[in-house]
Structures are given as C-alpha cells and as structure tokens.
Design an enzyme around this catalytic site. Structure first.
Site, PDB file in Angstrom:
ATOM      1  N   HIS A 137      -1.575  -3.975   0.981  1.00 58.99           N
ATOM      2  CA  HIS A 137      -0.782  -2.859   0.431  1.00 58.99           C
ATOM      3  C   HIS A 137      -0.676  -1.816   1.549  1.00 58.99           C
ATOM      4  O   HIS A 137      -1.566  -1.709   2.392  1.00 58.99           O
ATOM      5  CB  HIS A 137      -1.565  -2.301  -0.767  1.00 58.99           C
ATOM      6  CG  HIS A 137      -0.874  -1.248  -1.555  1.00 58.99           C
ATOM      7  ND1 HIS A 137      -0.815   0.066  -1.165  1.00 58.99           N
ATOM      8  CD2 HIS A 137      -0.239  -1.303  -2.751  1.00 58.99           C
ATOM      9  CE1 HIS A 137      -0.171   0.769  -2.086  1.00 58.99           C
ATOM     10  NE2 HIS A 137       0.186  -0.039  -3.062  1.00 58.99           N
ATOM     11  N   ASP A 214     -10.124  -3.987  -0.294  1.00 56.81           N
ATOM     12  CA  ASP A 214      -9.242  -3.265  -1.212  1.00 56.81           C
ATOM     13  C   ASP A 214      -9.199  -4.070  -2.504  1.00 56.81           C
ATOM     14  O   ASP A 214      -8.542  -5.104  -2.585  1.00 56.81           O
ATOM     15  CB  ASP A 214      -7.855  -3.125  -0.575  1.00 56.81           C
ATOM     16  CG  ASP A 214      -6.823  -2.582  -1.560  1.00 56.81           C
ATOM     17  OD1 ASP A 214      -7.152  -2.407  -2.751  1.00 56.81           O
ATOM     18  OD2 ASP A 214      -5.670  -2.356  -1.130  1.00 56.81           O
ATOM     19  N   GLN A 217      -6.445  -4.614  -7.106  1.00 61.07           N
ATOM     20  CA  GLN A 217      -5.867  -5.591  -8.041  1.00 61.07           C
ATOM     21  C   GLN A 217      -6.891  -6.624  -8.498  1.00 61.07           C
ATOM     22  O   GLN A 217      -6.517  -7.635  -9.097  1.00 61.07           O
ATOM     23  CB  GLN A 217      -4.692  -6.320  -7.362  1.00 61.07           C
ATOM     24  CG  GLN A 217      -3.534  -5.428  -7.006  1.00 61.07           C
ATOM     25  CD  GLN A 217      -2.812  -4.881  -8.235  1.00 61.07           C
ATOM     26  OE1 GLN A 217      -2.900  -5.440  -9.327  1.00 61.07           O
ATOM     27  NE2 GLN A 217      -2.112  -3.775  -8.059  1.00 61.07           N
ATOM     28  N   LYS A 240      -5.750   1.269 -12.990  1.00 59.51           N
ATOM     29  CA  LYS A 240      -5.396  -0.153 -13.124  1.00 59.51           C
ATOM     30  C   LYS A 240      -6.424  -0.886 -13.983  1.00 59.51           C
ATOM     31  O   LYS A 240      -6.338  -2.089 -14.200  1.00 59.51           O
ATOM     32  CB  LYS A 240      -5.284  -0.801 -11.746  1.00 59.51           C
ATOM     33  CG  LYS A 240      -4.154  -0.198 -10.889  1.00 59.51           C
ATOM     34  CD  LYS A 240      -4.041  -0.905  -9.578  1.00 59.51           C
ATOM     35  CE  LYS A 240      -3.298  -0.114  -8.526  1.00 59.51           C
ATOM     36  NZ  LYS A 240      -1.843  -0.069  -8.695  1.00 59.51           N
ATOM     37  N   CYS A 378       5.122  -1.665  -2.207  1.00 58.01           N
ATOM     38  CA  CYS A 378       4.264  -1.104  -1.147  1.00 58.01           C
ATOM     39  C   CYS A 378       3.619  -2.219  -0.336  1.00 58.01           C
ATOM     40  O   CYS A 378       2.441  -2.121   0.058  1.00 58.01           O
ATOM     41  CB  CYS A 378       3.196  -0.178  -1.713  1.00 58.01           C
ATOM     42  SG  CYS A 378       3.867   1.236  -2.554  1.00 58.01           S
TER      43      CYS A 378
HETATM   44  N1  PLP Z   1      -4.130  -1.402  -2.972  1.00 56.74           N
HETATM   45  C1  PLP Z   1      -3.510  -2.232  -3.805  1.00 56.74           C
HETATM   46  C2  PLP Z   1      -3.683  -3.704  -3.642  1.00 56.74           C
HETATM   47  C3  PLP Z   1      -2.711  -1.735  -4.834  1.00 56.74           C
HETATM   48  O1  PLP Z   1      -2.094  -2.564  -5.669  1.00 56.74           O
HETATM   49  C4  PLP Z   1      -2.571  -0.338  -4.963  1.00 56.74           C
HETATM   50  C5  PLP Z   1      -1.701   0.236  -6.013  1.00 56.74           C
HETATM   51  O2  PLP Z   1      -0.747  -0.361  -6.432  1.00 56.74           O
HETATM   52  C6  PLP Z   1      -3.259   0.485  -4.069  1.00 56.74           C
HETATM   53  C7  PLP Z   1      -4.022  -0.077  -3.080  1.00 56.74           C
HETATM   54  C8  PLP Z   1      -3.179   1.968  -4.153  1.00 56.74           C
HETATM   55  O3  PLP Z   1      -3.793   2.408  -5.319  1.00 56.74           O
HETATM   56  P1  PLP Z   1      -3.709   3.959  -5.721  1.00 56.74           P
HETATM   57  O4  PLP Z   1      -2.248   4.297  -5.741  1.00 56.74           O
HETATM   58  O5  PLP Z   1      -4.332   3.999  -7.083  1.00 56.74           O
HETATM   59  O6  PLP Z   1      -4.447   4.718  -4.703  1.00 56.74           O
END
Ligand code: PLP
Length: 420
Positions: A137, A214, A217, A240, A378
């Site tokens: 992401h 990270d 998900q 999430k 993203c």
């Molecule tokens: N990393 C992943 C894999 C994501 O799917 C997301 C959000 O969609 C994020 C990071 C960023 O999360 P946040 O916007 O809650 O900081």
C-alpha cells in the site's frame, strides 16, 4: 477453475456460521440506499461497527471520559485504567510479550511513519537498502521513499507474478551487505494475496535485518501471533476490525522500541523538560505524545473482544466460503476478469469488466445499493504490474451473505446491460 478456490482450514467448517444472527449486531446493515437494501462490500477500506462497540463508546463518553495520566480525580483514574485495559486487550489479541510493546497510533499509516522516523531516521544511512514489495500500500512505500531521499538510501522491490503472488526467490536474491530494513505487507489490499511472511521474516533475520509487517488487511482475517511470527514491528488500524477510525497500533519488540528516537514531541512522552534538555519517558509513552485517542482506543479494545468472541478462525473459514462462491460466480460472467488469483487469499476480489471503466461500474452498482471500491486502491505499483489504471474491488466481511454475492453478480450483469 480459479486458483483462489482453496480450503484454508478443513477442520473449521463455515457451515455452522450464522451470518444472519451476526448481522443483527450491525445497525448500519439495515440501511436502504434509494429504497434498496445496502450490500456493503467495501470492508477492506473500512468495516462496519457492531452495537457492542457502539455501546462501549457511549458508555465511555457518558460515564468515564476525562483526560488520562494527568489527574488524581475519579474520572481521570477510570479513563486511565480503561485506556490501559484497551492496551492489554490489544497485547492479548496479537500475543505480544508485554503491554508496553503496544503503541496506540492514529492508524496503520501513522504506525509506519513512526517506524520510519523512530527507527529509519536513526539507523538508516547513505547507501543502505530497504526492501519493499510490489504489493505494498502507498503507506508502506511513501514514508520509505521520503527516508531514502533524505538519507541517500535505496529502495529494492520484490516483484510479483501474474497471479499476484510475491516472487519469494527474488526477495531472497535482494539481500546483500547494504540491506538494512524490510517492509512487508501481510495481505494485499488490492488483490487479497496472503504473503508467506513467516518465511520472509525468518530469511531477513538470518541476515540480521529487522522486518516491519503492514497488517492492515490481515488482523481481521488471520490470527496474529507476533511472538510466533517473530516480526520486529506489526501495524494495523481499528477501523478495518469493526472499530473506530482514528486509532491503530504499532507492535514493536521492546528492545527495538527502546533503541528508537521519538517520532512526535509533546506532553506525556517526557520524563523531564528544561530548556537545555528533555529526558524521554519509557515506552510506550515515549511514542504517545499529547492526548491520545482515548475513546477510540477503548472502542478498539471492545472491537477485538467482539472479533475474538466470534473467533478469527471461524471468521476466516466463513469468509473463505464467500470468496470461493464469489470467485466461481464472477468467473462465470463473460467479460469479467478477476485480477489477483493467488492460491492463498482473503475475501477480496478485484475485477475489471471489458469495455467499462471501473468508476462507471461503481456508480451503477451504487444505484443498486451495492458498495464496492473503484480506483487504484492506494496500490499503484500493483495496477502498473497488471497494466490497468484501476479495478473494482468487492471485499467481504463475516457479516456478508451469499445472497449479497448474488446481488453483486446481478449488479454486474446490469452494468454490462447499461454500457455494452
Ligand atoms: N496498509 C494497507 C494494506 C491498507 O489496506 C491500508 C488501508 O487501506 C493502510 C495500510 C492504511 O491504513 P490507514 O488508512 O488506516 O492508516
């Protein structure tokens, strides 16, 4: 048949999973959009909140709210204790060794930026290399690019194949004496691919390199045991996991967190301040400057309690049955192409429809009350790999039903009727 059709845990069956009963916990699922029942398939962006979490937030706001750590009055003591309890719930949820290894942040993005500033800016130097993957992401790309630009370091990228699996052999080849850090996405938000992170963490550790996962998900679909994974950092967001927006966690091994510099300066993160010098507080406080998201953190604690009571493995088994059903049904529609067909996936289906722009797909589905996400998610490097500007993405949660997959299929056929 699509290779996504797999069985993760044969010993845990989806058959006795009562999604209808679970749906009753989620007031928002009763909504009608233009008179049509809401079909909410945008769970990878944000999942919905059950009444139990809403009630917890209301109880906090109506009977327990005050600022924490700063007063001896009753409400401040209660709020301080409840905030600490929430930290302990998260510690238990990821099986961290100590509660001080859980830092409350504003979410995954903030957690990753904390590691970049706290660890990266202190320990990464000119010429060093940081390994990331094509599946990341943007929130696990951009902070490291900023660091690389500032320090004169280099980003190395693990490629993916056309199913959306990481090429782990190529990952292993990227390691050399300049490698200093690895950032890995546990589950791809754009494709649903579940990455073999345990193997990848062990490989990095054989080279003495710390790994940030990270888990934005993953934590809602897979049991996270940070001790078994032996990851150095693990990040995810509450929104999430059926919790509130504005809060997430960073898990970090205590010794690493202690070695790092603070990310933000301010109240509560200090032991003492003079104009000559500031001594920092111990972890986790060193990384929680200012008034933290107290209510949201307490709601996060209630959310992980809710998920744990249902059971993450039961959730995963049920979601897998939805994924398999949806994959079969979408594969049967001429002109629909599923992007991301890894053998190990969460219940995420990214797709394109020949001749129709994803934005138009989302707009027409919305007229049928169906919420999907359209865009690059993203994850532009993933889109670049598949040579598409964007996809439509249906992402399922444990409160979705097969009849909602049927509604999506009917909606897609309707989109084709409108545009083709
Ligand atoms: N990393 C992943 C894999 C994501 O799917 C997301 C959000 O969609 C994020 C990071 C960023 O999360 P946040 O916007 O809650 O900081």
């Amino acid at each position: 048949m699509n290779s996504a059709i797999v069985s993760l845990k044969p010993e845990i069956s989806a058959d006795d999973f009562d999604a209808e009963k679970i749906r009753a916990d989620f007031p928002i699922l009763k909504l009608k959009i233009d008179g049509k029942p809401l079909v909410y398939l945008d769970n990878a962006a944000s999942s919905q909140m059950p009444q139990q979490v809403i009630d917890r937030l209301v109880r906090y706001q109506t009977t327990q709210h005050a600022n924490i750590n700063r007063a001896v009055h009753y409400l401040s003591e209660v709020a301080t204790m409840e905030y600490h309890n929430a930290r302990c719930k998260l510690q238990q949820f990821v099986n961290a060794r100590e509660d001080r290894e859980i830092i409350f942040t504003s979410g995954t993005t903030d957690s990753i930026n904390l590691v970049m500033h706290g660890y990266g800016r202190k320990f990464i130097k000119a010429g060093d290399e940081i390994i990331l993957t094509t599946l990341e992401h943007h929130s696990n790309i951009v902070p490291w690019q900023m660091l690389a630009n500032e320090k004169g370091a280099k980003i190395r990228v693990v490629p993916i194949n056309d199913k959306g699996d990481l090429e782990v052999d190529e990952y292993e080849k990227l390691f050399n004496e300049r490698t200093k850090f690895v950032g890995l996405i546990h589950v791809s938000n754009a494709l649903g691919t579940i990455n073999p992170i345990k193997h990848m963490i062990d490989f990095a550790h054989q080279h003495g390199i710390p790994v940030l996962i990270d888990g934005a998900q993953a934590a809602q679909h897979i049991i996270i045991d940070v001790q078994a994974l032996d990851c150095d950092f693990y990040a995810f967001s509450a929104h999430k996991l059926c919790g509130p927006t504005g809060v997430g966690i960073l898990y970090g091994k205590a010794a690493l967190l202690e070695s790092m510099q603070p990310f933000k300066g301010g109240g509560d993160m200090i032991a003492s301040v003079t104009f000559e010098e500031t001594l920092y507080n111990t972890i986790p406080h060193k990384f929680e400057a200012g008034t933290p998201p107290i209510a949201a953190a307490i709601g996060f604690g209630a959310a992980v309690d809710y998920l744990a009571a249902i059971g993450i493995e039961r959730i995963a088994a049920y979601e897998l049955s939805l994924l398999n059903y949806a994959t079969e049904r979408l594969n049967d529609i001429p002109g629909v192409k599923i992007i991301g067909t890894a053998a190990e996936k969460t219940a995420v289906i990214s797709f394109t429809i020949d001749g129709i722009h994803p934005h138009d797909i989302g707009t027409i589905l919305n007229q049928d009350g169906i919420a999907v996400r359209t865009g690059h998610h993203c994850a532009q490097p993933v889109m670049q790999h598949f040579n598409v500007p964007a996809t439509s993405r249906a992402s399922f949660a444990f409160y979705n039903k097969k009849t909602e997959v049927d509604a999506l299929v009917a909606g897609i056929k309707n989109v084709q009727k409108v545009f083709l």
